[in-house]
Design an enzyme around this catalytic site. Sequence first.
Site, PDB file in Angstrom:
ATOM      1  N   ASP A 152      41.331  48.935  48.195  1.00 52.90           N
ATOM      2  CA  ASP A 152      40.509  48.008  47.409  1.00 52.90           C
ATOM      3  C   ASP A 152      39.236  48.707  46.918  1.00 52.90           C
ATOM      4  O   ASP A 152      38.127  48.420  47.375  1.00 52.90           O
ATOM      5  CB  ASP A 152      40.173  46.781  48.253  1.00 52.90           C
ATOM      6  CG  ASP A 152      39.452  45.697  47.448  1.00 52.90           C
ATOM      7  OD1 ASP A 152      39.481  45.762  46.206  1.00 52.90           O
ATOM      8  OD2 ASP A 152      38.861  44.799  48.081  1.00 52.90           O
ATOM      9  N   HIS A 165      39.374  44.476  43.636  1.00 57.72           N
ATOM     10  CA  HIS A 165      39.652  43.062  43.345  1.00 57.72           C
ATOM     11  C   HIS A 165      38.601  42.447  42.420  1.00 57.72           C
ATOM     12  O   HIS A 165      38.731  41.292  42.010  1.00 57.72           O
ATOM     13  CB  HIS A 165      39.786  42.250  44.644  1.00 57.72           C
ATOM     14  CG  HIS A 165      38.511  42.010  45.381  1.00 57.72           C
ATOM     15  ND1 HIS A 165      38.178  42.676  46.545  1.00 57.72           N
ATOM     16  CD2 HIS A 165      37.482  41.171  45.129  1.00 57.72           C
ATOM     17  CE1 HIS A 165      37.003  42.255  46.968  1.00 57.72           C
ATOM     18  NE2 HIS A 165      36.558  41.332  46.126  1.00 57.72           N
ATOM     19  N   SER A 211      30.971  41.704  47.296  1.00 57.10           N
ATOM     20  CA  SER A 211      32.062  42.660  47.169  1.00 57.10           C
ATOM     21  C   SER A 211      31.662  43.816  46.270  1.00 57.10           C
ATOM     22  O   SER A 211      31.008  43.633  45.235  1.00 57.10           O
ATOM     23  CB  SER A 211      33.301  41.992  46.569  1.00 57.10           C
ATOM     24  OG  SER A 211      33.945  41.199  47.517  1.00 57.10           O
ATOM     25  N   GLY A 212      32.073  45.016  46.661  1.00 53.65           N
ATOM     26  CA  GLY A 212      31.778  46.203  45.866  1.00 53.65           C
ATOM     27  C   GLY A 212      30.458  46.856  46.185  1.00 53.65           C
ATOM     28  O   GLY A 212      30.198  47.978  45.754  1.00 53.65           O
TER      29      GLY A 212
END
Length: 264
Positions: free
Chosen positions: A116, A67, A214-215
């Site tokens: 994701d 995302h 995120s990530g």
Amino acid sequence: MTRFSSFSLLFLIAGAYMTPECSNMEIIGGKEVSPHSRPFMASIQYDGKHACGGVLINPQWVLTAAHCHPRFAKGQSPTVVLGAHSLSKEETSKQTFEVKKFIPFSRFVPNSLSNDIMLVKLHTAAKLDKHVQLLHLRSKHYIRAGAKCQVTGWGSTNPDAFSPSDTLQEVTVTVISRKLCNSPSYYNRNPFITQDMVCAGDARGRKDSCQGDSGGPLVCKGVFHAVVSEGYKCGIAKKPGIYILLNKKYQDWIKSKLSPSHAN
């Protein structure tokens, strides 16, 4: 961690909502790491502003969340910064790269947690040194409930808008069983935590990650186990962070994309 209900980074760039529990905290309940002690960390940026974390797994490849793709983030002019501790300061250790291509997992579905995960190919290979190093994938991917793990990132410290921490932060979280995470007292199967995911946090909501993480990696006893994906806001009891588990399916996919046949 990116914690938001629509799963779109558009909310981050525009200034997403967060809860008061995030106020004045840097990666909830955590602390600043020693500068350059996590040399595998990457900052994925749009127009020079941090949007997501990532992990350098090969001199020319960063692993992150799908995302974080500019198509979903509404991002412009993507770059990847390695060797950073402070996002704002001039650091001779920093290496900045244009992005050659983004490769989300083939079955990633926007507005869904499923698959994701994404690879980012740098335009040129990074120069490995004491400030920029790889975090290798290992075949082991099973994590027991109750395991203590570290999550690292430049996540948001502002309860009202997306404002990343200037310096790299880390917090120790506890792995929560998939059954408990899917139970009515937790996520109640909304979202449904699959075999490809793992939950980790703190029962009282005092240890968590927040927007902008995120990530980034979830590391347990030195093993890179998972990638930060999503959660409900941040720092909320019984709403732990949700991570994509680096199981065999994803490791095989990563190896196939990094093989010489996919060199371009």
